[in-house]
Design an enzyme around this catalytic site. Structure first.
Site, short mmCIF file in Angstrom:
data_model
loop_
_atom_site.label_atom_id
_atom_site.label_comp_id
_atom_site.label_asym_id
_atom_site.label_seq_id
_atom_site.Cartn_x
_atom_site.Cartn_y
_atom_site.Cartn_z
N HIS A 28 0.86 -1.19 0.00
CA HIS A 28 0.00 0.00 0.00
C HIS A 28 0.89 1.23 0.00
O HIS A 28 1.29 1.72 1.05
CB HIS A 28 -0.93 -0.03 1.23
CG HIS A 28 -1.88 1.12 1.30
ND1 HIS A 28 -3.00 1.12 2.11
CD2 HIS A 28 -1.91 2.33 0.66
CE1 HIS A 28 -3.65 2.26 1.98
NE2 HIS A 28 -3.00 3.03 1.11
N HIS A 30 1.26 4.85 -2.65
CA HIS A 30 0.86 5.58 -3.86
C HIS A 30 2.13 6.20 -4.41
O HIS A 30 2.78 6.99 -3.71
CB HIS A 30 -0.16 6.67 -3.51
CG HIS A 30 -1.37 6.13 -2.80
ND1 HIS A 30 -2.56 5.89 -3.45
CD2 HIS A 30 -1.56 5.74 -1.51
CE1 HIS A 30 -3.43 5.39 -2.57
NE2 HIS A 30 -2.84 5.30 -1.39
N HIS A 208 -9.49 1.07 -1.01
CA HIS A 208 -9.41 1.75 0.27
C HIS A 208 -10.80 1.70 0.91
O HIS A 208 -11.79 2.04 0.25
CB HIS A 208 -9.02 3.22 0.09
CG HIS A 208 -7.58 3.45 -0.22
ND1 HIS A 208 -6.92 2.84 -1.25
CD2 HIS A 208 -6.66 4.27 0.38
CE1 HIS A 208 -5.66 3.27 -1.26
NE2 HIS A 208 -5.48 4.13 -0.29
N GLU A 211 -10.78 3.77 6.23
CA GLU A 211 -9.67 4.66 6.65
C GLU A 211 -10.31 5.72 7.55
O GLU A 211 -10.06 5.76 8.75
CB GLU A 211 -8.98 5.28 5.43
CG GLU A 211 -7.86 6.26 5.80
CD GLU A 211 -7.23 6.95 4.59
OE1 GLU A 211 -7.80 6.88 3.47
OE2 GLU A 211 -6.17 7.59 4.76
N ASP A 289 2.03 4.09 2.56
CA ASP A 289 0.98 4.93 1.96
C ASP A 289 1.55 6.05 1.08
O ASP A 289 1.64 5.88 -0.14
CB ASP A 289 0.06 5.50 3.04
CG ASP A 289 -1.35 5.78 2.55
OD1 ASP A 289 -1.65 5.48 1.38
OD2 ASP A 289 -2.18 6.31 3.33
N ASP A 290 1.89 7.18 1.69
CA ASP A 290 2.44 8.33 0.93
C ASP A 290 3.69 8.80 1.67
O ASP A 290 3.66 9.82 2.39
CB ASP A 290 1.41 9.44 0.84
CG ASP A 290 0.15 8.98 0.12
OD1 ASP A 290 0.18 8.90 -1.11
OD2 ASP A 290 -0.84 8.65 0.80
N1 HPA Z 1 -6.43 7.50 1.17
C1 HPA Z 1 -7.15 7.80 0.09
N2 HPA Z 1 -6.61 8.24 -1.03
C2 HPA Z 1 -5.28 8.38 -1.08
C3 HPA Z 1 -4.49 8.09 -0.02
C4 HPA Z 1 -5.10 7.60 1.18
O1 HPA Z 1 -4.47 7.29 2.21
N3 HPA Z 1 -3.23 8.36 -0.40
C5 HPA Z 1 -3.27 8.77 -1.69
N4 HPA Z 1 -4.51 8.79 -2.11
ZN ZN Z 2 -3.61 4.85 0.45
#
Ligand code: HPA
Ligand code: ZN
Length: 352
Positions: A28, A30, A208, A211, A289-290
């Site tokens: 996971h 991006h 997703h 969250e 994630d990012d």
């Molecule tokens: N959630 C939803 N969209 C996203 C995320 C995330 O954590 N990171 C990049 N796009």
């Molecule tokens: Zn994500």
């Protein structure tokens, strides 16, 4: 299912060293979320794109998020510097080198084509650049890397269908589809038909869910979209029946602790529910994630989470094993990674 073997005793003081050394899969992340401010500015200059920040420091100062949307606004602005095939390659290569340094042996990278095609960047440019970096990572770094195309859930299902059409000529360069962007108000069932089509095409399916959104979104990702993994999914712990389903059907959750911290899903890392997800028998994994926006790549997520939540060496083995169980790899690759994991544990204990 991975039954835990008898593990050699490892002193708690050596846990940071152990978790850094373990071979692991990242499931996971991006790729647009790996754009470091320095690279954003370098690409803005190279492509003569204006960005509304004076310098790297002022951009970094803007990374004070209160929720998912406050992050997404800056994340999409950052991605606007990406124009050429080489830009996409450079971004992915920078991430893959960091993945290698963190002992990530396999990675399944999300990309958001609509963020780019909406600015007039051709689908081919996006996919070719990312895919070339994946190929080079296998050959030059020994890191296996594949791509998952994500649909932006704040856009329409019609837009997602058009995106799928544009991507299908490049079907051999991505292994699955996902669903990301603003969650609340955009439930999985909004994309029922496009996911059904992707399923017919033999693509892997993830989304997703849970969250910021409720457990109901995790249920509909499973029952309506028929996904194989849930990205995040941390809100599932509010619903005992859902927890039972996830554990019994071994549906993996790709959890991202530093992301959850930075987007205020949990007030601090010590309050994160990763340990209770694992102890309830869920196939939970740790991911970044990012990473450029949330304060760390894979090992930073592992080390900080272990420090804050009193996870043990046995949890470390489980998390790494879960990452391979949850990966879209074939059985021989999974066996080889599991052997690597066991060998690393034993080497580590012997070096005490
Ligand atoms: N959630 C939803 N969209 C996203 C995320 C995330 O954590 N990171 C990049 N796009
Ligand atoms: Zn994500």
């Amino acid at each position: 299912m991975n039954t835990q073997p008898t593990l050699p005793a490892i002193d708690a003081g050596r846990l940071p060293e152990l978790v850094r050394a373990l071979p692991k899969a990242e499931l996971h992340m991006h790729i647009e979320g790996s754009l470091e401010p320095e690279l954003i500015f370098a690409l803005a200059q190279r492509n003569k794109v204006q960005i509304p920040y004076a310098d790297v420091e002022s951009l970094r100062r803007a990374y004070a998020f209160t929720d998912l949307q406050s992050f997404l606004d800056i994340y999409y602005a950052g991605a606007s510097v990406l124009l050429t095939e080489q830009d996409f390659y450079d971004m992915a290569w920078a991430y893959l080198e960091r993945a290698k340094a963190d002992n990530v042996v396999h990675t399944e990278m999300f990309f958001d084509p609509q963020t780019h095609t909406a600015r007039g960047v051709p689908m081919r440019t996006v996919i070719d650049g990312l895919h070339r970096a994946c190929t080079d990572a296998g050959a030059q770094l020994g890191v296996s890397a594949v791509l998952i195309l994500c649909f932006l859930r704040h856009l329409s299902e019609e837009d997602a269908f058009a995106t799928l059409e544009q991507a299908l000529p490049h079907r051999d360069k991505f292994i699955g589809v996902g669903l990301d962007s603003s969650e609340v108000g955009h439930p999985p069932e909004k994309f029922a038909r496009v996911f059904a089509r992707c399923r017919e095409l033999g693509l892997h399916l993830v989304a997703h869910a849970g969250e910021e959104g409720p457990p109901a979104y995790v249920w509909s990702a499973l029952d309506v979209l028929k996904v194989e993994r849930i990205d995040h999914g941390v809100q599932s712990s509010k619903d005992p029946a859902l927890m039972k389903r996830l554990a019994e059907q071994r549906v993996p959750l790709t959890v991202c602790p530093l992301s959850n911290l930075k987007l205020c899903v949990f007030p601090d890392l010590a309050a994160h529910n990763i340990r209770s997800l694992l102890d309830a028998g869920l196939v939970a994994t740790i991911n970044s994630d990012d990473p450029a926006y949330f304060g760390g790549y894979m090992n930073e997520n592992w080390v900080q989470t272990f420090a804050a939540t009193s996870l043990t060496a046995a949890h470390a083995w489980q998390l790494a094993a879960n990452s391979f169980e949850a990966s879209f790899i074939d059985a021989p690759a999974r066996r080889a990674y599991m052997e690597q994991l066991q060998a690393t544990f034993e080497r580590f204990a012997a070096a005490a």
